[in-house]
Design an enzyme around this catalytic site. Structure first.
Site, PDB file in Angstrom:
ATOM      1  N   ASP A   1      65.103   4.277   3.237  1.00 62.88           N
ATOM      2  CA  ASP A   1      64.735   3.684   4.627  1.00 62.88           C
ATOM      3  C   ASP A   1      65.312   2.671   5.208  1.00 62.88           C
ATOM      4  O   ASP A   1      64.869   1.773   5.764  1.00 62.88           O
ATOM      5  CB  ASP A   1      62.986   3.160   4.026  1.00 62.88           C
ATOM      6  CG  ASP A   1      63.244   2.135   3.058  1.00 62.88           C
ATOM      7  OD1 ASP A   1      64.268   1.578   2.660  1.00 62.88           O
ATOM      8  OD2 ASP A   1      61.970   2.064   2.272  1.00 62.88           O
TER       9      ASP A   1
ATOM     10  N   GLU B   1      63.778  10.457  -1.513  1.00 64.62           N
ATOM     11  CA  GLU B   1      62.722   9.439  -1.607  1.00 64.62           C
ATOM     12  C   GLU B   1      61.857   9.326  -0.468  1.00 64.62           C
ATOM     13  O   GLU B   1      61.331   8.536   0.194  1.00 64.62           O
ATOM     14  CB  GLU B   1      63.388   7.983  -1.740  1.00 64.62           C
ATOM     15  CG  GLU B   1      62.574   7.053  -2.429  1.00 64.62           C
ATOM     16  CD  GLU B   1      63.156   5.643  -2.634  1.00 64.62           C
ATOM     17  OE1 GLU B   1      63.712   5.619  -3.634  1.00 64.62           O
ATOM     18  OE2 GLU B   1      63.393   5.022  -1.716  1.00 64.62           O
TER      19      GLU B   1
ATOM     20  N   GLU C   1      61.604  -0.924   7.481  1.00 67.34           N
ATOM     21  CA  GLU C   1      61.509   0.003   6.425  1.00 67.34           C
ATOM     22  C   GLU C   1      60.472   1.203   6.477  1.00 67.34           C
ATOM     23  O   GLU C   1      60.671   2.251   6.558  1.00 67.34           O
ATOM     24  CB  GLU C   1      61.380  -0.617   5.147  1.00 67.34           C
ATOM     25  CG  GLU C   1      62.750  -1.155   4.782  1.00 67.34           C
ATOM     26  CD  GLU C   1      63.034  -2.585   5.251  1.00 67.34           C
ATOM     27  OE1 GLU C   1      62.043  -3.096   5.812  1.00 67.34           O
ATOM     28  OE2 GLU C   1      63.978  -3.354   4.683  1.00 67.34           O
TER      29      GLU C   1
ATOM     30  N   HIS D   1      64.093 -10.861  -1.959  1.00 67.61           N
ATOM     31  CA  HIS D   1      65.213 -10.774  -0.954  1.00 67.61           C
ATOM     32  C   HIS D   1      64.618 -10.316   0.563  1.00 67.61           C
ATOM     33  O   HIS D   1      65.066 -10.222   1.463  1.00 67.61           O
ATOM     34  CB  HIS D   1      66.341  -9.814  -1.177  1.00 67.61           C
ATOM     35  CG  HIS D   1      66.022  -8.555  -1.492  1.00 67.61           C
ATOM     36  ND1 HIS D   1      65.483  -8.125  -2.344  1.00 67.61           N
ATOM     37  CD2 HIS D   1      66.064  -7.396  -0.551  1.00 67.61           C
ATOM     38  CE1 HIS D   1      65.344  -6.813  -2.523  1.00 67.61           C
ATOM     39  NE2 HIS D   1      65.589  -6.443  -1.238  1.00 67.61           N
TER      40      HIS D   1
ATOM     41  N   ARG E   1      62.941  -9.267   3.929  1.00 62.32           N
ATOM     42  CA  ARG E   1      63.231  -9.817   4.965  1.00 62.32           C
ATOM     43  C   ARG E   1      61.534 -10.776   5.236  1.00 62.32           C
ATOM     44  O   ARG E   1      61.374 -11.691   5.928  1.00 62.32           O
ATOM     45  CB  ARG E   1      63.499  -8.705   6.198  1.00 62.32           C
ATOM     46  CG  ARG E   1      63.454  -9.273   7.564  1.00 62.32           C
ATOM     47  CD  ARG E   1      63.964  -8.288   8.463  1.00 62.32           C
ATOM     48  NE  ARG E   1      65.214  -7.887   8.236  1.00 62.32           N
ATOM     49  CZ  ARG E   1      65.622  -6.697   7.687  1.00 62.32           C
ATOM     50  NH1 ARG E   1      64.468  -5.903   7.474  1.00 62.32           N
ATOM     51  NH2 ARG E   1      66.733  -6.121   7.720  1.00 62.32           N
TER      52      ARG E   1
ATOM     53  N   HIS F   1      70.215 -13.263  -4.231  1.00 62.98           N
ATOM     54  CA  HIS F   1      70.855 -12.398  -3.073  1.00 62.98           C
ATOM     55  C   HIS F   1      71.734 -12.827  -2.200  1.00 62.98           C
ATOM     56  O   HIS F   1      71.728 -14.109  -1.663  1.00 62.98           O
ATOM     57  CB  HIS F   1      69.508 -11.722  -2.296  1.00 62.98           C
ATOM     58  CG  HIS F   1      69.808 -10.519  -1.661  1.00 62.98           C
ATOM     59  ND1 HIS F   1      70.261 -10.402  -0.418  1.00 62.98           N
ATOM     60  CD2 HIS F   1      69.506  -9.174  -1.909  1.00 62.98           C
ATOM     61  CE1 HIS F   1      70.330  -9.292  -0.121  1.00 62.98           C
ATOM     62  NE2 HIS F   1      70.011  -8.497  -0.801  1.00 62.98           N
TER      63      HIS F   1
END
Length: 395
Positions: free
Chosen positions: A96, A118, A132, A203, A205, A235
């Protein structure tokens, strides 16, 4: 010759696509090309190298501070050039990411069938995770071939308007990658010691800011226990780095190494007594390793890990995280109940299943026997997913 073109740009994509590249190279009837967008730069190529795989080309589009829209436009232009060069029968994308979303859009516009590895993951909230959730929904709507990791993901596709591609339940290639690395001879322990290891990663967003602040507060509280060590590989995202280092640097029993390569990360996960993470990939990996997981998110597009009993959704509130972690640390029976290995995402043969499905589709198409797809129709699978074979050697 069946020509496949895969477009990818991030480290997680590299890990999940390496088994596919290896499986395709072993099939004489397939010409597979892997083209990097440059979204994660050297991290992408380093992840592939752990599997002795290399990209065939790199668009080198990484620009610090680049917007999603600008990156998508550049990826689209690069994909058009790659399609003209390779002339693929199918363009493959994984997951994604912005690279996957932009590549799928470009291929669809040029009339090239899209295969989505996926497919069917859904959080049910278009804003979380962003972008995503938007990316995966739009890719699935464009795809001709949808490779769902679970029957639940396939059911999401079957119930969604606008899905017109063929759906195959294949398992997740991330488990192929995990089991291949885990089967290698063990390296020396990264952190020998008597205390129990808690591995943390963050990590996402949507967690930058208040979310990571809550996670760090919970880790500081956990670190006061004399019976645990905490490792949080940091990260490389500058915003994530700055917040974690400011909150946790100098805390006793909390180590903050730079991001680890994939084999080292697998070894660390396997040694952990408990994992705290907001990562999608870790949600797939922890059950297969039999390590209890607390998911540091408010929702998950991977409900199978919650249903298996290997994970709990705890969000980013520090009190909630601390209570859930201590319940597992202080109750051996609770830990044991979550530590049974489970394989909701397959047992390591997803790449082979994906290639089988593509070859079957291509053969039928070439023979003129492929009917117009009905919404969320399902390709035949050689074996039920739950009976998938153990991981094959991927070296």
């Amino acid at each position: 010759m069946l020509r496949l073109l895969t477009i990818a740009g991030t480290r997680p994509e590299a890990i999940k696509l390496a088994p596919l590249a290896l499986a395709a190279a072993a099939r004489p009837g397939i010409d597979h090309r892997l083209v990097a967008t440059g979204q994660h730069g050297a991290l992408f190529h380093d992840a592939l190298a752990a599997f002795h795989v290399a990209a065939d080309a790199d668009m080198r589009l990484l620009v610090q501070g680049q917007s999603i829209e600008a990156l998508a436009a550049l990826v689209g232009e690069g994909v058009a050039r790659a399609i003209a060069d390779v002339r693929p029968h199918v363009l493959l994308v994984q997951g994604d990411t912005t690279s996957a979303w932009a590549a799928a859009r470009a291929a669809y516009a040029l009339g090239v069938p899209v295969g989505h590895i996926e497919a069917g993951l859904r959080s049910g909230d278009m804003a979380s995770p962003w972008p995503e959730e938007r990316n995966r929904v739009e890719i699935d709507a464009l795809a001709t071939l949808l490779f769902a990791p679970t029957h639940g993901a396939a059911a999401n596709l079957a119930g969604e308007p606008g899905i017109a591609g063929e759906v195959a339940v294949t398992g997740n290639t991330g488990i192929d990658a995990l089991l291949a690395i885990h089967a290698r001879p063990p390296a020396p322990a990264i952190r020998p010691g008597a205390r129990r290891l808690i591995l943390a990663t963050t990590h996402r967003r949507e967690n930058i800011g208040a979310g990571i602040a809550g996670i760090c507060a919970a880790l500081r509280a956990l670190a006061r226990r004399p019976d645990v060590d905490i490792v949080l590989p940091v990260h490389p995202n500058p915003a994530v780095q700055a917040q974690i280092l400011a909150a946790l640097s100098g805390c006793a029993r909390i180590d903050l190494p730079p991001a680890l390569d994939y084999p080292a990360m697998v070894r660390l996960m396997a040694r952990a007594h408990l994992i705290l993470s907001d990562s999608g990939g870790v949600q797939e990996e922890a059950p297969a390793l039999g390590v209890p997981l607390l998911v540091l998110r408010e929702n998950s597009e991977r409900p199978e890990v919650l249903e298996s009993g290997n994970a709990r959704l705890v969000g980013t509130d520090p009190a909630r995280i601390l209570a859930a972690a201590e319940a597992i640390l202080d109750d051996p029976a609770a830990h044991a109940a979550m530590a049974r290995p489970a394989f909701p995402y397959g047992r390591g043969d997803a790449a082979e299943r994906i290639l089988d499905a593509i070859e079957d589709w291509h053969a039928a198409r070439s023979a003129g026997a492929l009917a117009v797809a009905t919404p969320a129709s399902t390709l035949a699978i050689a074996r039920p997913l739950a009976q998938g074979s153990a991981a094959k050697g991927q070296e």
